[in-house]
Design a protein around this motif. Structure first.
Motif, PDB file in Angstrom:
ATOM      1  N   THR A  14       0.863  -1.184   0.000  1.00  0.00           N
ATOM      2  CA  THR A  14       0.000   0.000   0.000  1.00  0.00           C
ATOM      3  C   THR A  14       0.898   1.233   0.000  1.00  0.00           C
ATOM      4  O   THR A  14       2.088   1.137   0.259  1.00  0.00           O
TER       5      THR A  14
ATOM      6  N   ASP B 181      -1.985   3.403   3.329  1.00  0.00           N
ATOM      7  CA  ASP B 181      -3.244   2.872   3.847  1.00  0.00           C
ATOM      8  C   ASP B 181      -3.969   2.133   2.723  1.00  0.00           C
ATOM      9  O   ASP B 181      -3.531   2.117   1.580  1.00  0.00           O
ATOM     10  N   TRP B 182      -5.109   1.532   3.054  1.00  0.00           N
ATOM     11  CA  TRP B 182      -5.826   0.688   2.098  1.00  0.00           C
ATOM     12  C   TRP B 182      -6.487   1.468   0.969  1.00  0.00           C
ATOM     13  O   TRP B 182      -6.926   0.878  -0.021  1.00  0.00           O
TER      14      TRP B 182
END
Length: 85
Positions: free
Chosen positions: A28, A31-32
């Motif tokens: 990543t 973050d996602w």
């Protein structure tokens, strides 16, 4: 991760028991919301590393674009702060 040059990074796992055996992971950009995707824009399966090789070369085809307007949590640094939403 340590940046080696544009588009190339390196990470060294510490020699600890928790990193022994199979590692299951994804890449990543923090973050996602910006996770790796395949060249067609589809989600990718988890990556696995379960051999004894000291080095593993990986490539990320594309990144999912971060869409702040679709994420109610993106406006707050505290993920539990929902004021103003």
């Amino acid at each position: 991760m340590k940046k080696l040059e544009t588009g190339k990074y390196e990470f060294n796992f510490p020699e600890e028991p928790k990193f022994e055996g199979e590692l299951i992971y994804k890449f990543t950009k923090g973050d996602w919301s910006e996770v790796e995707i395949d060249r067609y824009g589809n989600r990718t399966p988890n990556r696995h590393w379960n051999d004894d090789k000291a080095v593993k070369l990986e490539k990320v085809a594309k990144w999912r674009k971060k869409l702040a307007s679709l994420s109610p949590l993106s406006a707050s640094k505290n993920p539990f702060d929902f004021r103003g939403i």
